[in-house]
Write a protein that holds these residues in place. Structure first.
Motif, PDB file in Angstrom:
ATOM      1  N   ASN A 104      -6.092   9.097  10.272  1.00  0.00           N
ATOM      2  CA  ASN A 104      -7.101   8.051  10.488  1.00  0.00           C
ATOM      3  C   ASN A 104      -6.947   6.917   9.485  1.00  0.00           C
ATOM      4  O   ASN A 104      -7.099   5.744   9.821  1.00  0.00           O
ATOM      5  CB  ASN A 104      -8.516   8.648  10.422  1.00  0.00           C
ATOM      6  CG  ASN A 104      -8.755   9.574  11.606  1.00  0.00           C
ATOM      7  OD1 ASN A 104      -8.194   9.354  12.690  1.00  0.00           O
ATOM      8  ND2 ASN A 104      -9.541  10.618  11.396  1.00  0.00           N
ATOM      9  N   ALA A 105      -6.606   7.248   8.256  1.00  0.00           N
ATOM     10  CA  ALA A 105      -6.397   6.213   7.239  1.00  0.00           C
ATOM     11  C   ALA A 105      -5.173   5.372   7.586  1.00  0.00           C
ATOM     12  O   ALA A 105      -5.156   4.154   7.386  1.00  0.00           O
ATOM     13  CB  ALA A 105      -6.214   6.864   5.866  1.00  0.00           C
ATOM     14  N   MET A 106      -4.152   6.017   8.131  1.00  0.00           N
ATOM     15  CA  MET A 106      -2.927   5.320   8.541  1.00  0.00           C
ATOM     16  C   MET A 106      -3.256   4.319   9.651  1.00  0.00           C
ATOM     17  O   MET A 106      -2.819   3.158   9.606  1.00  0.00           O
ATOM     18  CB  MET A 106      -1.919   6.380   9.031  1.00  0.00           C
ATOM     19  CG  MET A 106      -0.534   5.863   9.309  1.00  0.00           C
ATOM     20  SD  MET A 106       0.410   5.556   7.812  1.00  0.00           S
ATOM     21  CE  MET A 106       1.572   4.356   8.439  1.00  0.00           C
ATOM     22  N   ILE A 154       0.460   5.229   1.045  1.00  0.00           N
ATOM     23  CA  ILE A 154      -0.472   6.082   1.792  1.00  0.00           C
ATOM     24  C   ILE A 154       0.238   7.375   2.172  1.00  0.00           C
ATOM     25  O   ILE A 154       1.455   7.380   2.394  1.00  0.00           O
ATOM     26  CB  ILE A 154      -0.974   5.330   3.057  1.00  0.00           C
ATOM     27  CG1 ILE A 154      -2.038   6.144   3.788  1.00  0.00           C
ATOM     28  CG2 ILE A 154       0.166   4.967   4.003  1.00  0.00           C
ATOM     29  CD1 ILE A 154      -2.735   5.356   4.895  1.00  0.00           C
ATOM     30  N   ASP A 155      -0.514   8.468   2.237  1.00  0.00           N
ATOM     31  CA  ASP A 155       0.041   9.717   2.764  1.00  0.00           C
ATOM     32  C   ASP A 155      -0.098   9.665   4.288  1.00  0.00           C
ATOM     33  O   ASP A 155      -1.216   9.687   4.808  1.00  0.00           O
ATOM     34  CB  ASP A 155      -0.730  10.922   2.199  1.00  0.00           C
ATOM     35  CG  ASP A 155      -0.174  12.252   2.725  1.00  0.00           C
ATOM     36  OD1 ASP A 155       0.651  12.228   3.681  1.00  0.00           O
ATOM     37  OD2 ASP A 155      -0.560  13.300   2.183  1.00  0.00           O
ATOM     38  N   PHE A 198       0.839  -1.204   0.000  1.00  0.00           N
ATOM     39  CA  PHE A 198       0.000   0.000   0.000  1.00  0.00           C
ATOM     40  C   PHE A 198       0.867   1.245   0.000  1.00  0.00           C
ATOM     41  O   PHE A 198       1.911   1.275   0.637  1.00  0.00           O
ATOM     42  CB  PHE A 198      -0.892   0.028   1.250  1.00  0.00           C
ATOM     43  CG  PHE A 198      -1.762  -1.178   1.396  1.00  0.00           C
ATOM     44  CD1 PHE A 198      -3.010  -1.222   0.793  1.00  0.00           C
ATOM     45  CD2 PHE A 198      -1.315  -2.286   2.102  1.00  0.00           C
ATOM     46  CE1 PHE A 198      -3.810  -2.345   0.909  1.00  0.00           C
ATOM     47  CE2 PHE A 198      -2.104  -3.417   2.229  1.00  0.00           C
ATOM     48  CZ  PHE A 198      -3.359  -3.457   1.632  1.00  0.00           C
ATOM     49  N   ASN A 205      -2.495  11.612   6.569  1.00  0.00           N
ATOM     50  CA  ASN A 205      -3.898  11.207   6.751  1.00  0.00           C
ATOM     51  C   ASN A 205      -3.935  10.205   7.899  1.00  0.00           C
ATOM     52  O   ASN A 205      -3.867   8.983   7.708  1.00  0.00           O
ATOM     53  CB  ASN A 205      -4.413  10.585   5.457  1.00  0.00           C
ATOM     54  CG  ASN A 205      -5.917  10.374   5.511  1.00  0.00           C
ATOM     55  OD1 ASN A 205      -6.513  10.357   6.598  1.00  0.00           O
ATOM     56  ND2 ASN A 205      -6.511  10.203   4.344  1.00  0.00           N
ATOM     57  N   GLU A 239      -5.875  -3.128   9.922  1.00  0.00           N
ATOM     58  CA  GLU A 239      -6.208  -4.176   8.953  1.00  0.00           C
ATOM     59  C   GLU A 239      -4.981  -5.074   8.677  1.00  0.00           C
ATOM     60  O   GLU A 239      -5.089  -6.297   8.613  1.00  0.00           O
ATOM     61  CB  GLU A 239      -6.644  -3.467   7.660  1.00  0.00           C
ATOM     62  CG  GLU A 239      -7.089  -4.346   6.521  1.00  0.00           C
ATOM     63  CD  GLU A 239      -7.136  -3.520   5.229  1.00  0.00           C
ATOM     64  OE1 GLU A 239      -7.737  -2.420   5.254  1.00  0.00           O
ATOM     65  OE2 GLU A 239      -6.551  -3.968   4.228  1.00  0.00           O
ATOM     66  N   GLN A 292      -6.298  16.433  13.610  1.00  0.00           N
ATOM     67  CA  GLN A 292      -6.965  15.132  13.528  1.00  0.00           C
ATOM     68  C   GLN A 292      -6.994  14.421  14.875  1.00  0.00           C
ATOM     69  O   GLN A 292      -7.850  13.595  15.132  1.00  0.00           O
ATOM     70  CB  GLN A 292      -6.247  14.237  12.500  1.00  0.00           C
ATOM     71  CG  GLN A 292      -6.327  14.800  11.075  1.00  0.00           C
ATOM     72  CD  GLN A 292      -5.418  14.026  10.129  1.00  0.00           C
ATOM     73  OE1 GLN A 292      -5.754  12.937   9.679  1.00  0.00           O
ATOM     74  NE2 GLN A 292      -4.262  14.575   9.821  1.00  0.00           N
ATOM     75  N   ALA A 294      -6.172   2.987  10.329  1.00  0.00           N
ATOM     76  CA  ALA A 294      -7.048   1.934   9.783  1.00  0.00           C
ATOM     77  C   ALA A 294      -6.231   0.921   8.990  1.00  0.00           C
ATOM     78  O   ALA A 294      -6.453  -0.304   9.096  1.00  0.00           O
ATOM     79  CB  ALA A 294      -8.124   2.567   8.897  1.00  0.00           C
ATOM     80  N   LEU A 295      -5.301   1.391   8.204  1.00  0.00           N
ATOM     81  CA  LEU A 295      -4.482   0.481   7.400  1.00  0.00           C
ATOM     82  C   LEU A 295      -3.605  -0.406   8.283  1.00  0.00           C
ATOM     83  O   LEU A 295      -3.449  -1.606   8.027  1.00  0.00           O
ATOM     84  CB  LEU A 295      -3.614   1.284   6.414  1.00  0.00           C
ATOM     85  CG  LEU A 295      -2.656   0.478   5.532  1.00  0.00           C
ATOM     86  CD1 LEU A 295      -3.409  -0.577   4.707  1.00  0.00           C
ATOM     87  CD2 LEU A 295      -1.865   1.396   4.601  1.00  0.00           C
TER      88      LEU A 295
END
Lengths: 577, 196
Positions: A490-492, A484-485, A482, A488, A498, A569, A494-495
């Protein structure tokens, strides 16, 4: 004309003046500025940042076999990476002058250990030169290239942090061209298959004897007679401290300490009543003086840990004279000061990675780079560091040993290219399942923003192919990849969550430019609304230097904030905008 | 033991990004213009990431060590208020301390792991008999560019040295980028005027 040059600038100047054609290396404090300054002479000298020190060393070795004068630069631990080609180039020998410039870091200002490179010279049976100021740094490089050509041997030029990063006056000279003759086929000379390696081995010993004679006669080693009561053998920069603190003593200044100049050492020892060896780190010269049967003082009164300084020498003098040891400790009130260790810069994309990892109970094996700072409070999110590339392989090792926690290996873009790829290949081949995060800011940031195979530019200033970490990971057999920036947040998180739930290896490329290198990545400063702020201090837990808190007020310093929005954030109350 | 007679040592301390290395370069240039031998030492690498930054300058007829011996500096210049205390032991007993009132709060304080000393001015006055304590950053803002605080401080510390007044202007002209020469000359003069 005299110029005030750092040791590293002077070495670059020496490369120019000595007719060097090829200059390569890998960044590492305190060596980095050598190649950065060679770049000023790029119309005369080809220069490059190689992916690692081994590649750089081999590149310079190949260049020198065509007859081109060549240098390779690295920090002390870089020579560990390049030790393999070093140990056989010493057999194969050189055609054009070959000097490996290795910068040691006594005191560990910016390093993970303080190994003494002189041991490599003895190990490889080759000369090592140690300048004590910038003029010598320039001159010794030139002499080193001459020695290399005369004796067909690689030579090491060893600097230390205080030589590389101190400035002193250097008289500039013109360049003298050395035109390479081209490679001349000669397998018994250049191919160390056992039948040819055995005669090479004999040649190395013969060369060593000839070099021993030469070092005693070299102007790099000299006796300065003073009073005969005390004689000091001073190596490298220790000479400058000795002149300062023992102005009356006789001094044997060693700028070329291996092969040991036996004749000169015996002559000097015979001329003084008491002999003292002053050298930084190991007892490299002292041990040999004793092996010659000459009694001397050395590491019994000279520290073998950390760097020397005028004050250290004053203490040594007091010990010799039996007087009170001078006290010059920091004043008592200095203990009131808050510590100022290096920290991740405001808006550094790495901060978000560690803040996200802080949400999980995992083991993090780290690596060498700015992201090493993720170990510091309040982030506290790195558990081991060994060496470049080590973050990946150690994560693999922990997994195959059955570590029950999830293991995360961290590596940077430059360190991934340096020596992370082979570790990742191991993960794909031998099937372990760590999560590997490549903190990819497209630049070698910690050493001052040098280009690397991912940055799309060369040291010569040309545009270049941008090596793809995704493609490397695919080729290593990794399926979960993956990009990813990391800003970010929350996305970090979440990734990561997972990935921790998947029994497969994962590579996360956390891609965002270094904001110090790429100012266009900066955004307007944020503000904390004091009417909304509940003083929960969550924003302070990311350790951002732009968020200042004293006397129960929290505010963002607009001169420092780069607008990355990590704090925004994290704030649960929406107080930051 | 103090500095040997023919050498003058200056010790600069501050925090990464305050322009200490430029100040050190101008000072070295001024000493060179006076015909002196010069050696300097600077901190690079990891320490620059928000950490304490140190620059040392030594000049005289003949300079050996690039490092200043503790207790021998003619001038100690601190670009941040409290940092002066960290390097106080480098100053000679009769040396001049030039200290910027500007405070930079480190992460260790913001995150509650350490405290910033409360009465900095009192501590400085107690420590340094010859103290020049003023807000160089405020002066630099008044001049028109907060980034020239380093040269304001340089102007103040120049009063503690015996280099001829005329060389400083030339040193500034030779060291800073052409577009910043005028504002830096103003900054230097403002700093020099603060010390009697």
């Amino acid at each position: 004309m005299k110029e005030l040059l750092s040791g590293n600038e002077a070495i670059a100047r020496g490369a120019y003046e000595a007719g060097v054609r090829v200059a390569v290396g890998y960044p590492g404090t305190p060596s980095t500025e050598i190649l950065e300054n060679v770049q000023r002479y790029k119309d005369k000298i080809y220069c490059e940042w190689s992916p690692n020190e081994k590649v750089a060393f081999e590149t310079a070795a190949g260049a020198c076999l065509t007859g081109a004068r060549s240098i390779v630069t690295m920090k002390h631990v870089g020579l560990n990476v390049a030790a393999d080609p070093l140990m056989t180039l010493t057999y194969v020998g050189t055609e054009g002058g070959f000097v490996a410039i290795v910068a040691d870091d006594p005191g560990m200002h910016s390093s993970q250990n303080e190994q003494d490179t002189r041991n490599y010279a003895r190990f490889a049976k080759i000369p090592i030169l140690e300048p004590s100021d910038s003029e010598e740094a320039r001159d010794f490089l030139v002499t080193g290239l001459d020695i290399s050509e005369k004796f067909k041997t690689p030579v090491i030029l060893r600097t230390t942090t205080r030589v590389s990063h101190s400035r002193s006056l250097v008289e500039l000279k013109e360049r003298i061209e050395h035109v390479p003759q081209g490679f001349k086929k000669n397998p018994p000379q250049y191919v160390p298959i056992p039948a040819w390696a055995r005669p090479m081995r004999q040649r190395v010993e013969k060369r060593l004897l000839a070099l021993t004679e030469e070092s005693s006669n070299s102007p790099l080693n000299r006796i300065e007679w003073g009073e005969r009561q005390l004689g000091i053998i001073a190596v490298g920069i220790a000479y400058q401290y000795a002149k300062e603190i023992f102005p009356e003593a006789s001094i044997l200044k060693l700028g070329w300490c291996y092969p040991y100049p036996d004749k000169l050492i015996r002559e000097f020892a015979a001329g003084v009543k008491r002999l003292l060896v002053v050298e930084e780190l190991d007892d490299f010269v002292e041990e040999h003086v004793k092996a010659l049967g000459i009694p001397c003082d050395g590491k019994n009164i000279v520290p073998n840990i950390g760097e020397l300084s005028p004050l250290r020498l004053m203490e040594i003098r007091a010990k010799i004279e039996g007087t009170a040891i001078p006290e010059h400790k920091p004043i008592k009130d200095a203990s009131l000061l808050p510590p100022r260790p290096p920290v991740l810069c405001p808006s550094c994309p790495h901060r978000s990675i560690f803040a996200a990892l802080g949400r999980f109970d995992v083991v993090v094996t780290g690596d060498i780079g700015c992201y090493s700072l993720g170990v510091s409070a309040p982030l506290n999110r790195m558990d081991t560091i060994l060496c470049m590339g080590g973050g990946i392989s150690m994560a693999h090792g922990m997994k195959i040993a059955g570590e029950t926690k999830r293991v995360v290996g961290i590596v940077g873009d430059s360190t991934f290219f340096h020596s992370g790829i082979t570790g990742l290949l191991d993960i794909g081949y031998n099937k372990s399942a760590p999560v590997i995060i490549v903190a990819d800011n497209r630049i070698t940031a910690m050493t001052g923003h040098q280009d690397n195979p991912g940055s799309g530019k060369t040291l010569m200033g040309d545009s270049a192919y941008q090596a793809s970490i995704t493609d490397f990971a695919k080729a290593c057999g990794i399926k979960r990849i993956f990009t990813i920036d990391p800003h970010n947040f929350n996305a970090m998180v979440a990734l990561l969550k997972e990935s921790f739930e998947t029994p497969e290896p994962t590579v996360i490329i956390a891609l965002s430019p270094c904001v110090v290198d790429d100012r266009s990545a900066l955004r307007p400063a944020l503000k904390i609304d004091p009417t909304i702020c509940k003083h929960c201090k969550m924003c302070l837990k990311v350790g951002c230097p732009a968020i200042e808190s004293m006397d129960n007020t929290i505010k963002i310093n607009p001169l420092l904030c780069g607008g990355c929005k990590l704090c925004q954030q994290i704030c649960k109350f929406g107080a930051i905008s | 033991m103090n500095d040997n007679n023919s050498c003058t040592s200056v010790f600069l301390i501050g925090v990464g990004g305050q322009g200490i290395l430029l100040a050190s370069a101008i000072l070295s240039q001024a000493a060179m213009l006076c015909g002196c031998d010069v050696k300097t030492n600077e901190v690079h690498g990891m320490a620059q990431r928000g950490g304490t930054v140190i620059a040392q300058v030594r000049y005289g007829k003949k300079v050996y060590s690039p490092l200043v011996t503790e207790g021998s500096a003619r001038v100690l210049c601190s670009f941040e208020a409290a940092e002066a205390l960290r390097a106080a032991h480098y100053l000679a007993p009769d040396g001049l301390a030039v200290v910027n009132q500007y405070q930079i709060i480190p992460v260790s304080v913001s995150s509650g792991m350490a405290t910033y000393p409360e009465h900095v001015e009192e501590l400085l006055k107690k420590q340094f008999p010859r103290l020049c304590y003023f807000d160089a950053t405020q002066k630099a803002i008044e001049i028109g560019n907060p980034r020239t605080a380093n040269v304001v401080l340089l102007g103040a510390l120049s009063k503690g040295l015996e280099l001829e007044e005329s060389v400083w202007e030339e040193a500034i002209r030779k060291t800073v980028k052409p577009q910043f020469i005028e504002i830096n000359l103003k900054a230097f003069a403002a700093g020099r005027a603060t010390v009697q």
